[in-house]
Design a protein around this motif. Structure first.
Motif, PDB file in Angstrom:
ATOM      1  N   GLU A   1       0.820  -1.214   0.000  1.00 34.02           N
ATOM      2  CA  GLU A   1       0.000   0.000   0.000  1.00 34.02           C
ATOM      3  C   GLU A   1       0.856   1.267   0.000  1.00 34.02           C
ATOM      4  O   GLU A   1       0.506   2.260  -0.628  1.00 34.02           O
ATOM      5  N   ARG A   2       1.970   1.231   0.698  1.00 26.36           N
ATOM      6  CA  ARG A   2       2.874   2.393   0.704  1.00 26.36           C
ATOM      7  C   ARG A   2       3.403   2.656  -0.710  1.00 26.36           C
ATOM      8  O   ARG A   2       3.436   3.795  -1.173  1.00 26.36           O
ATOM      9  N   ALA A   3       3.799   1.599  -1.400  1.00 25.65           N
ATOM     10  CA  ALA A   3       4.290   1.745  -2.771  1.00 25.65           C
ATOM     11  C   ALA A   3       3.174   2.236  -3.697  1.00 25.65           C
ATOM     12  O   ALA A   3       3.402   3.091  -4.561  1.00 25.65           O
ATOM     13  N   ALA A   4       1.967   1.720  -3.503  1.00 26.61           N
ATOM     14  CA  ALA A   4       0.837   2.145  -4.327  1.00 26.61           C
ATOM     15  C   ALA A   4       0.515   3.618  -4.082  1.00 26.61           C
ATOM     16  O   ALA A   4       0.160   4.338  -5.018  1.00 26.61           O
ATOM     17  N   ALA A   5       0.642   4.080  -2.854  1.00 28.68           N
ATOM     18  CA  ALA A   5       0.400   5.489  -2.549  1.00 28.68           C
ATOM     19  C   ALA A   5       1.397   6.374  -3.289  1.00 28.68           C
ATOM     20  O   ALA A   5       1.038   7.434  -3.801  1.00 28.68           O
ATOM     21  N   GLU A   6       2.631   5.922  -3.370  1.00 28.64           N
ATOM     22  CA  GLU A   6       3.656   6.695  -4.078  1.00 28.64           C
ATOM     23  C   GLU A   6       3.367   6.768  -5.582  1.00 28.64           C
ATOM     24  O   GLU A   6       3.712   7.745  -6.222  1.00 28.64           O
ATOM     25  N   ARG A   7       2.720   5.736  -6.122  1.00 27.46           N
ATOM     26  CA  ARG A   7       2.426   5.688  -7.556  1.00 27.46           C
ATOM     27  C   ARG A   7       1.055   6.251  -7.913  1.00 27.46           C
ATOM     28  O   ARG A   7       0.708   6.353  -9.086  1.00 27.46           O
ATOM     29  N   ALA A   8       0.255   6.596  -6.909  1.00 26.25           N
ATOM     30  CA  ALA A   8      -1.126   7.020  -7.145  1.00 26.25           C
ATOM     31  C   ALA A   8      -1.184   8.206  -8.097  1.00 26.25           C
ATOM     32  O   ALA A   8      -0.376   9.129  -8.022  1.00 26.25           O
ATOM     33  N   LEU A   9      -2.163   8.169  -8.978  1.00 19.71           N
ATOM     34  CA  LEU A   9      -2.316   9.217  -9.981  1.00 19.71           C
ATOM     35  C   LEU A   9      -3.141  10.399  -9.485  1.00 19.71           C
ATOM     36  O   LEU A   9      -3.031  11.500 -10.035  1.00 19.71           O
ATOM     37  N   THR A  10      -3.970  10.168  -8.479  1.00 24.00           N
ATOM     38  CA  THR A  10      -4.791  11.254  -7.948  1.00 24.00           C
ATOM     39  C   THR A  10      -4.588  11.388  -6.447  1.00 24.00           C
ATOM     40  O   THR A  10      -4.172  10.434  -5.776  1.00 24.00           O
ATOM     41  N   ALA A  11      -4.912  12.560  -5.927  1.00 22.00           N
ATOM     42  CA  ALA A  11      -4.807  12.799  -4.487  1.00 22.00           C
ATOM     43  C   ALA A  11      -5.756  11.879  -3.716  1.00 22.00           C
ATOM     44  O   ALA A  11      -5.411  11.378  -2.642  1.00 22.00           O
ATOM     45  N   GLU A  12      -6.941  11.640  -4.268  1.00 19.92           N
ATOM     46  CA  GLU A  12      -7.912  10.773  -3.608  1.00 19.92           C
ATOM     47  C   GLU A  12      -7.389   9.345  -3.493  1.00 19.92           C
ATOM     48  O   GLU A  12      -7.533   8.714  -2.449  1.00 19.92           O
ATOM     49  N   ALA A  13      -6.804   8.849  -4.551  1.00 21.71           N
ATOM     50  CA  ALA A  13      -6.237   7.497  -4.524  1.00 21.71           C
ATOM     51  C   ALA A  13      -5.093   7.413  -3.519  1.00 21.71           C
ATOM     52  O   ALA A  13      -4.990   6.449  -2.765  1.00 21.71           O
ATOM     53  N   ARG A  14      -4.261   8.431  -3.503  1.00 22.07           N
ATOM     54  CA  ARG A  14      -3.141   8.461  -2.562  1.00 22.07           C
ATOM     55  C   ARG A  14      -3.656   8.453  -1.129  1.00 22.07           C
ATOM     56  O   ARG A  14      -3.169   7.713  -0.277  1.00 22.07           O
ATOM     57  N   GLU A  15      -4.690   9.249  -0.847  1.00 22.35           N
ATOM     58  CA  GLU A  15      -5.262   9.297   0.506  1.00 22.35           C
ATOM     59  C   GLU A  15      -5.849   7.952   0.923  1.00 22.35           C
ATOM     60  O   GLU A  15      -5.693   7.528   2.066  1.00 22.35           O
ATOM     61  N   ARG A  16      -6.554   7.290   0.000  1.00 22.46           N
ATOM     62  CA  ARG A  16      -7.099   5.954   0.308  1.00 22.46           C
ATOM     63  C   ARG A  16      -5.988   4.992   0.680  1.00 22.46           C
ATOM     64  O   ARG A  16      -6.102   4.235   1.647  1.00 22.46           O
ATOM     65  N   ARG A  17      -4.928   5.000  -0.105  1.00 26.30           N
ATOM     66  CA  ARG A  17      -3.798   4.103   0.172  1.00 26.30           C
ATOM     67  C   ARG A  17      -3.133   4.439   1.497  1.00 26.30           C
ATOM     68  O   ARG A  17      -2.762   3.553   2.265  1.00 26.30           O
ATOM     69  N   LEU A  18      -2.990   5.727   1.786  1.00 26.44           N
ATOM     70  CA  LEU A  18      -2.357   6.135   3.040  1.00 26.44           C
ATOM     71  C   LEU A  18      -3.221   5.774   4.251  1.00 26.44           C
ATOM     72  O   LEU A  18      -2.692   5.450   5.316  1.00 26.44           O
ATOM     73  N   ARG A  19      -4.541   5.795   4.081  1.00 23.81           N
ATOM     74  CA  ARG A  19      -5.417   5.339   5.174  1.00 23.81           C
ATOM     75  C   ARG A  19      -5.210   3.848   5.436  1.00 23.81           C
ATOM     76  O   ARG A  19      -5.201   3.406   6.586  1.00 23.81           O
ATOM     77  N   LEU A  20      -5.023   3.086   4.368  1.00 23.52           N
ATOM     78  CA  LEU A  20      -4.731   1.656   4.544  1.00 23.52           C
ATOM     79  C   LEU A  20      -3.385   1.461   5.223  1.00 23.52           C
ATOM     80  O   LEU A  20      -3.231   0.600   6.092  1.00 23.52           O
ATOM     81  N   VAL A  21      -2.393   2.267   4.863  1.00 24.98           N
ATOM     82  CA  VAL A  21      -1.078   2.200   5.515  1.00 24.98           C
ATOM     83  C   VAL A  21      -1.238   2.449   7.010  1.00 24.98           C
ATOM     84  O   VAL A  21      -0.681   1.718   7.836  1.00 24.98           O
ATOM     85  N   GLU A  22      -2.012   3.462   7.378  1.00 29.16           N
ATOM     86  CA  GLU A  22      -2.242   3.750   8.796  1.00 29.16           C
ATOM     87  C   GLU A  22      -2.933   2.585   9.496  1.00 29.16           C
ATOM     88  O   GLU A  22      -2.578   2.227  10.621  1.00 29.16           O
TER      89      GLU A  22
END
Length: 57
Positions: free
Chosen positions: A25-46
């Motif tokens: 999920e951390r790697a996916a957050a770094e590759r996310a194309l949108t801010a919303e996608a990045r936030e979703r991934r970062l919530r999963l990381v948390e």
């Protein structure tokens, strides 16, 4: 015995699963194309971080 030398149980431990998912999920957050996608991934990381901390307590 498995190739990893961890015994014969093919089941992955909770800790190992959460660590693996955290990395994914951390790697996916770094590759996310949108801010919303990045936030979703970062919530999963948390979430995975909290689960790991609970298992380590």
């Amino acid at each position: 015995m498995s190739e990893s030398g961890e015994g014969t149980d093919p089941m992955e431990s909770d800790l190992r699963y959460y660590l693996r998912r955290l990395t994914i999920e951390r790697a996916a957050a770094e590759r996310a194309l949108t801010a919303e996608a990045r936030e979703r991934r970062l919530r999963l990381v948390e979430s995975y971080t909290r689960k790991i901390e609970a298992l380590s307590a």
